[in-house]
Design a protein around this motif. Structure first.
Motif, mmCIF file in Angstrom:
data_model
loop_
_atom_site.group_PDB
_atom_site.id
_atom_site.type_symbol
_atom_site.label_atom_id
_atom_site.label_comp_id
_atom_site.label_asym_id
_atom_site.label_seq_id
_atom_site.Cartn_x
_atom_site.Cartn_y
_atom_site.Cartn_z
ATOM 1 N N ILE A 1 0.803 -1.225 0.000
ATOM 2 C CA ILE A 1 0.000 0.000 0.000
ATOM 3 C C ILE A 1 0.845 1.290 0.000
ATOM 4 O O ILE A 1 0.479 2.248 -0.684
ATOM 5 C CB ILE A 1 -1.059 -0.017 1.158
ATOM 6 C CG1 ILE A 1 -2.066 1.128 1.016
ATOM 7 C CG2 ILE A 1 -0.427 0.006 2.532
ATOM 8 C CD1 ILE A 1 -3.005 1.020 -0.155
ATOM 9 N N THR B 1 1.617 2.110 -3.579
ATOM 10 C CA THR B 1 0.439 2.553 -4.323
ATOM 11 C C THR B 1 0.055 3.978 -3.921
ATOM 12 O O THR B 1 -0.280 4.802 -4.771
ATOM 13 C CB THR B 1 -0.725 1.565 -4.070
ATOM 14 O OG1 THR B 1 -0.358 0.317 -4.648
ATOM 15 C CG2 THR B 1 -2.010 2.036 -4.714
ATOM 16 N N GLY C 1 -9.727 6.743 -6.434
ATOM 17 C CA GLY C 1 -10.192 5.365 -6.218
ATOM 18 C C GLY C 1 -9.591 4.404 -7.219
ATOM 19 O O GLY C 1 -9.089 3.342 -6.850
ATOM 20 N N LEU D 1 -5.868 3.991 -6.536
ATOM 21 C CA LEU D 1 -5.616 3.155 -5.353
ATOM 22 C C LEU D 1 -5.901 1.691 -5.671
ATOM 23 O O LEU D 1 -5.249 0.794 -5.153
ATOM 24 C CB LEU D 1 -6.510 3.602 -4.197
ATOM 25 C CG LEU D 1 -6.101 4.872 -3.465
ATOM 26 C CD1 LEU D 1 -7.131 5.227 -2.410
ATOM 27 C CD2 LEU D 1 -4.736 4.722 -2.822
ATOM 28 N N GLY D 2 -6.905 1.486 -6.510
ATOM 29 C CA GLY D 2 -7.251 0.115 -6.887
ATOM 30 C C GLY D 2 -6.133 -0.571 -7.645
ATOM 31 O O GLY D 2 -6.098 -1.778 -7.761
ATOM 32 N N TYR E 1 -8.159 -7.810 0.115
ATOM 33 C CA TYR E 1 -8.045 -6.631 -0.754
ATOM 34 C C TYR E 1 -9.399 -5.928 -0.871
ATOM 35 O O TYR E 1 -9.486 -4.702 -0.759
ATOM 36 C CB TYR E 1 -7.562 -7.095 -2.131
ATOM 37 C CG TYR E 1 -7.571 -6.028 -3.191
ATOM 38 C CD1 TYR E 1 -6.490 -5.165 -3.351
ATOM 39 C CD2 TYR E 1 -8.652 -5.888 -4.052
ATOM 40 C CE1 TYR E 1 -6.501 -4.191 -4.341
ATOM 41 C CE2 TYR E 1 -8.662 -4.919 -5.043
ATOM 42 C CZ TYR E 1 -7.592 -4.083 -5.181
ATOM 43 O OH TYR E 1 -7.596 -3.114 -6.152
ATOM 44 N N MET F 1 -9.918 -2.124 0.344
ATOM 45 C CA MET F 1 -10.238 -1.119 -0.662
ATOM 46 C C MET F 1 -11.619 -0.529 -0.429
ATOM 47 O O MET F 1 -11.836 0.657 -0.664
ATOM 48 C CB MET F 1 -10.151 -1.704 -2.080
ATOM 49 C CG MET F 1 -8.754 -2.066 -2.531
ATOM 50 S SD MET F 1 -7.467 -0.927 -2.044
ATOM 51 C CE MET F 1 -7.862 0.518 -2.983
ATOM 52 N N SER F 2 -12.539 -1.345 0.068
ATOM 53 C CA SER F 2 -13.869 -0.811 0.381
ATOM 54 C C SER F 2 -13.746 0.256 1.456
ATOM 55 O O SER F 2 -14.364 1.319 1.365
ATOM 56 C CB SER F 2 -14.792 -1.916 0.891
ATOM 57 O OG SER F 2 -14.715 -3.009 0.069
ATOM 58 N N PHE G 1 -11.173 2.073 2.150
ATOM 59 C CA PHE G 1 -10.518 3.249 1.550
ATOM 60 C C PHE G 1 -11.519 4.086 0.752
ATOM 61 O O PHE G 1 -11.581 5.302 0.882
ATOM 62 C CB PHE G 1 -9.392 2.804 0.596
ATOM 63 C CG PHE G 1 -8.053 2.776 1.252
ATOM 64 C CD1 PHE G 1 -7.442 3.949 1.686
ATOM 65 C CD2 PHE G 1 -7.384 1.581 1.424
ATOM 66 C CE1 PHE G 1 -6.205 3.911 2.289
ATOM 67 C CE2 PHE G 1 -6.137 1.542 2.031
ATOM 68 C CZ PHE G 1 -5.548 2.706 2.457
#
Lengths: 511, 316
Positions: free
Chosen positions: B97, B100, B242, B245-246, B279, B283-284, B286
Motif C-alpha cells: 500500500i 500505491t 479510487g 488506489l485500486g 483486498y 479497498m472498500s 478506503f
C-alpha cells in the motif's frame, strides 16, 4: 467575463509551466550498477516477479536463482544429477535412503551444515509446502553427524531427483524464512517483494572464491521494458527480451546473446474421450497438420527447436522418435484410412462435417498463434477448429469436458527424471492427465519405473514408455522453446542453464 | 456524535454485505487454488491428493460455512495467509500500500500540474491558439495507450538521455516516469473538464454580482470562479483516486513497480481467496472513507451545501 480577467493570470501560469519544464529537464543522472565505485556489481533482470524470498515456498525459486540457497542434489545441463550439499546417496529399495552431507559447509548465519540441520530444513519444507510434501513422501528421518537417513512412505526411486527441486533448498531453520540463511555464494542483504533481491558475496563460500562483490536480482514482467533496461544500462543480464528485437541486439557490439534449448515442450493434447480423437489415424492426421518448422521460424523467430517427443532429442530419456513431417496430403490419406470422407474440401463422418474445439491460453503469447496456424492448416484440409482462449488452462482442462484439443505447455523433465511426466500425464489418476489417457500397457510400464532404482534401468524403461507414447501419438509435441538471455559484454562467466534453477553463481564476473 | 455513530454503523453494514457478495462471487468462478498450490505443472500430483487438499482447506464446504469461518477469523483480526506465499494477507497488503499511495499521490500531482494551468489557460483564451493546443493535447493524451506512452518515456529518458531509471523503486527519480505516464493519461480528461467547469461558472449570476459590487478581478477568479468550478471536479477527482488506489496494473508491470494492481491480478489468476477477500475489504474501507472526505470537502468549498434545506426554508 473571462476575457476581462487580468492577463496576468495567463502570464503567471505560462511562467510556472515554463519553470516546471525547465526543472524537469535538469534531473540528475541515475547511477548504473557498480560504475561509481570499484565494487564489482551486477544486475540481473528476470521476467517473473516474486513476492517472497522464502526458498521453501517461493514458486519462482528466487533464492536458488540468486545464489542464496542450495539443494542436496543439483542437475547439470546434460540432465544428470550431481552431488551438491550431499556428497553421495544410496538406496537398495528406493525407500530407505542414506545421504552423506558435505562436511565443512556453513550457513550464512555461521551455523554448520550437518545432518541435523538438513533434517530440520527438510522438515520445515514439508510442513510449509504441500506440493513438496507430496513429492518427497518422507516418513522418517534420522540424523547422525554428516549422515542423514530418510525413509519414504512408498518406494520412490526418483527421490534424489526430487531433491533437485529448488524449494528443497537447505536453510538454517533457526533464522526466519523471510531472510533466509542458505549456503550459496551470495548472502541476502535486502529483499523488496516484487521488485528485487540484493545480495553480497559470501566470503566463506564452501565451493571457492566468489568473483562478484554484490548483485541485484530484479524483476520486470514486461519484455519491452526489460529490453530498454538492457539498452539503458540499468541491467547487465536480461532474461527473455522480445524475440523480434533479436536481430537488432545481435548487431550491438556491447551485447552478447545466448540461447539454449529449454526443457519446456509446447504440445497438443488430445481429449481421448472424443470418439474421433480416440482413433490413432485421426491423431496422426492432425499431427501431420502441425508445421513444426514454420512454428520455430515464424512464431518463435528461430528461438526454439522442433519437438520430436516430450524430451529434447539428446536427453538420455529420449528414444529414437518417429519422423513427423508436415504433410496435408498424408493427413488426407489418414482420414480416408480411418473411414472418413474427404471430398469437396471437407472431411465428414457419416455426412457430418468434422469440427473440434481447440483450447489455448494467453499467458504464453505464442500459444494462441500456434493454435491459429493449426486452425489454418486444418481448414485447408477441410476440418473446422474453433479456438477458445481460457484464463487458467489447468483449471479449465481439468474441470470441463467440452474441449477436444488443447495447445498447452509445461516443463516435461524439470529434474532430469521421467517419472514426473509419466506419472502426471500418463497414469489414469495423474494430476496433468487432462486428455484422459488410459493405456494399460503404458501404465504397467510406469509402475515398473516407479519400482526401479537403478538409473540406467530407469532410463531404459522411460525410453520404452516414451516410445509407446510416440508410437500411439498420445500427445503431439510441437516445439521446445529456447531459454534466451542477453548480457552486456563486460559480463563474464555467465551460463544460460536449461533448468533455469541457477543464475547468480560464484563464477559470474564483471570487467 | 450521532452522525458519526450512524456513519460508522453504515460503514460496517456496507462492509459486511460487500464482503459476503464478493465471497459468493469468488465461489461462482469455476476452479480453485488447489492445483496451483500443489503445483501440478511442476510436481507429480494425483487426483486424490487434489481432493484431499480441497477438503483440508475446507473448499468442499458450502459458501456460507466458508464465509462464516472467514468472518470468525476477521473478528480476531486475522485475514488469513496467502495460499501462494503462505504469508499473512495483512503483511502483504501493508508492504504494497505505501507504494500505491506514493504513486497515486505523485500521479495526481503531475495531473494537477498539467491539467490545472492548461485547463485555465484554455478557458481564458477560449477559441484561440492555446485552447486549440490544449484540445490537441487532450485528444492525444486520451488516445495514447498508457503502456506505449510509458515505453516512449523510458526510451527517451532512460535509454537515449540516460537521466532517469527505467524501472524499479528506491528513489524519487524512480517515481517520475510512472507518475508522468499516469498523469498525462488523466490530465487529458481533466484539462477539458476544468475548461468546461470554468466556462460554465463564469456565466453564473454571482460572478456578475461580484463584479457589480466592484470586487477585484483576481479575487473574483480565485475565490468565486475557481471555488465554484472545483465542486464538479472533486467528484471526478475522487473517482480517479479510487481507480489509482485500486491499482494500475499496466504501469506497475511496465515499470516493475510493486503496487496493489499486479498483486491483486496475480491473486485473482491463482484464485488466492484470502488475498482477494482482504483486498476487497481494505479497498472498500478506503473508498468509503474517500467518499466521506469528498462529501465533507463539498461543504467546506461551498458552505451552502451544508445548510439543511428545511432551515433554509426551501420546499420541494
Amino acid at each position: 467575463m473571462l476575457s476581462l480577467l487580468s492577463k496576468k493570470i495567463g502570464y503567471s501560469i505560462s511562467f510556472v509551466i515554463l519553470v516546471l519544464l525547465l526543472s524537469a529537464c535538469t534531473s540528475q543522472t541515475s547511477s548504473t550498477s557498480g560504475e561509481a565505485t570499484n565494487t564489482k556489481k551486477l544486475t540481473l533482470l528476470f521476467n517473473v516477479q516474486s513476492n517472497t524470498i522464502d526458498p521453501h515456498t517461493d514458486v519462482n525459486y528466487t533464492a536458488s536463482r540468486a545464489g542464496i540457497s542450495e539443494t542436496l542434489v543439483k542437475i547439470d545441463d546434460e540432465q544428470q544429477l550431481q552431488p551438491w550439499l550431499a556428497t553421495s546417496w544410496k538406496s537398495k529399495d528406493g525407500q530407505h535412503w542414506t545421504f552423506q552431507i558435505r562436511p565443512n559447509v556453513t550457513f550464512h548465519s555461521g551455523a554448520p551444515v550437518d545432518a541435523q540441520a538438513v533434517k530440520s530444513s527438510l522438515e520445515r519444507v514439508t510442513q510449509e509446502n504441500p506440493a513438496i510434501r507430496n513429492a518427497l513422501h518422507i516418513e522418517k528421518m534420522t540424523a547422525n553427524g554428516q549422515t542423514l537417513q530418510i525413509v519414504t512412505d512408498t518406494p520412490l526411486p526418483q527421490f534424489p531427483s526430487e531433491l533437485v527441486h529448488p524449494n528443497t533448498g537447505i536453510i538454517d531453520t533457526s533464522v526466519d524464512g523471510s531472510t533466509p540463511s542458505g549456503t550459496g555464494p551470495f548472502v541476502l542483504t535486502q529483499f523488496k517483494p516484487g521488485i528485487e533481491v540484493d545480495v553480497k558475496r559470501n566470503p566463506s563460500y564452501w565451493n571457492g572464491q566468489v568473483k562478484l562483490d554484490e548483485a541485484t536480482f530484479s524483476f520486470n514482467e514486461d519484455a519491452n521494458a526489460r529490453l530498454l533496461a538492457l539498452q539503458s544500462g540499468n541491467a547487465d543480464v536480461v532474461y527473455r527480451f522480445p524475440v523480434e528485437s533479436l536481430s537488432q541486439l545481435q548487431t550491438d557490439p556491447n551485447l552478447v546473446i545466448e540461447s539454449v534449448p529449454g526443457l519446456r515442450a509446447h504440445q497438443l493434447i488430445y481429449n481421448m474421450e472424443n470418439p474421433h480423437l480416440g482413433k490413432l489415424h485421426v491423431r496422426q492426421a492432425i499431427d501431420a497438420l502441425l508445421n513444426r518448422q514454420e512454428i520455430v521460424d515464424a512464431v518463435m523467430s528461430g528461438q526454439a527447436s522442433v519437438a520430436e517427443g516430450p524430451f529434447l532429442a539428446d536427453s538420455p530419456l529420449s528414444p529414437k522418435y518417429t519422423a513427423k513431417p508436415f504433410d496435408i496430403e498424408r493427413a488426407r490419406t489418414l482420414f480416408a484410412q480411418a473411414g472418413y470422407t474427404v471430398t469437396n474440401g471437407q472431411v465428414t463422418n457419416n455426412g457430418a462435417p468434422l469440427t473440434f474445439n481447440l483450447v489455448t491460453y494467453q499467458s504464453r503469447a505464442e500459444l494462441p498463434i500456434i493454435a491459429q496456424l493449426v486452425q489454418a492448416n486444418a481448414a485447408q484440409l477441410g476440418i473446422k477448429l474453433n479456438i477458445q482462449q481460457v484464463d487458467n488452462a489447468d483449471e479449465y482442462l481439468a474441470e470441463n469436458k467440452n474441449w477436444d484439443m488443447a495447445i498447452y505447455s509445461f516443463i516435461t523433465a524439470p529434474r532430469g527424471d521421467a517419472s514426473y511426466l509419466l506419472n502426471s500425464v500418463y497414469t489414469p489418476t495423474g494430476g496433468l492427465n487432462y486428455g484422459q489417457v488410459k493405456d494399460q500397457a503404458l501404465n504397467t510400464l510406469i509402475q515398473q519405473l516407479n519400482q526401479t532404482v537403478d538409473v540406467e534401468q530407469r532410463n531404459q524403461i522411460a525410453q520404452q514408455a516414451v516410445e509407446m507414447i510416440d508410437r500411439n501419438l498420445l500427445h503431439s509435441y510441437i516445439i521446445h522453446p529456447n531459454n534466451f538471455v542477453a548480457h552486456q559484454k563486460r559480463v563474464s562467466g555467465w551460463v544460460t542453464s536449461k533448468s533455469e534453477y541457477y543464475m547468480l553463481t560464484k563464477d559470474l564476473d564483471v570487467n | 456524535m450521532r452522525i458519526f455513530v450512524q456513519k460508522i454503523t453504515g460503514l460496517l453494514l456496507f462492509l459486511l454485505i460487500l464482503s459476503f457478495i464478493s465471497f459468493c462471487l469468488l465461489q461462482l468462478v469455476p476452479g480453485d487454488p488447489v492445483r496451483s498450490m500443489l503445483r501440478v505443472d511442476d510436481v507429480a500430483v494425483t487426483d486424490d491428493q487434489i481432493q484431499q487438499m480441497r477438503e483440508q482447506l475446507g473448499l468442499d464446504q458450502s459458501v456460507f460455512v466458508q464465509y462464516g469461518y472467514w468472518l470468525q477469523n476477521l473478528f480476531s483480526l486475522d485475514l488469513g495467509n496467502s495460499y501462494m506465499t503462505g504469508r499473512p494477507v495483512f503483511i502483504e497488503f501493508i508492504e504494497k500500500i505505501p507504494y500505491t499511495l506514493m504513486l497515486t499521490g505523485t500521479s495526481l500531482l503531475v495531473m494537477i500540474m498539467i491539467s490545472l494551468p492548461l485547463g485555465i489557460l484554455s478557458a481564458l483564451y477560449r477559441g484561440r491558439m492555446t485552447d486549440h493546443l490544449s484540445r490537441i493535447f487532450a485528444l492525444i493524451g486520451s488516445s495514447i495507450p498508457s503502456f506505449w506512452l510509458g515505453l516512449l518515456l523510458i526510451d527517451l529518458f532512460a535509454v537515449k538521455l540516460r537521466i532517469l531509471p527505467s524501472m524499479g523503486e528506491g528513489s524519487w527519480q524512480h517515481l517520475i516516469l510512472p507518475s508522468i505516464t499516469l498523469g498525462i493519461a488523466m490530465s487529458a480528461v481533466y484539462v477539458r473538464l476544468i475548461r468546461a467547469s470554468i466556462l460554465e461558472s463564469s456565466h453564473q449570476e454571482f460572478i456578475r454580482s461580484a463584479r457589480a459590487r466592484g470586487v477585484g478581478k483576481q479575487r473574483i477568479f480565485t475565490f468565486h470562479l475557481m471555488r465554484h468550478s472545483l465542486i464538479p471536479l472533486l467528484t471526478v477527482f475522487s473517482e480517479s483516486i479510487g481507480s489509482l488506489l485500486g491499482g494500475t496494473v499496466v504501469i506497475e508491470v511496465l515499470f516493475a513497480y510493486p503496487g496493489l494492481g499486479k498483486w491483486i491480478v496475480d491473486a485473482i489468476t491463482a484464485r488466492d481467496y484470502p488475498i482477494i477477500q482482504g483486498y476487497m475489504l481494505f479497498m472498500s474501507i478506503f473508498i468509503v472513507l474517500l467518499n466521506m472526505i469528498v462529501e465533507w470537502s463539498y461543504r467546506y468549498i461551498n458552505p451552502a451545501i451544508a445548510i439543511d434545506p428545511r432551515k433554509k426554508g426551501v420546499t420541494s
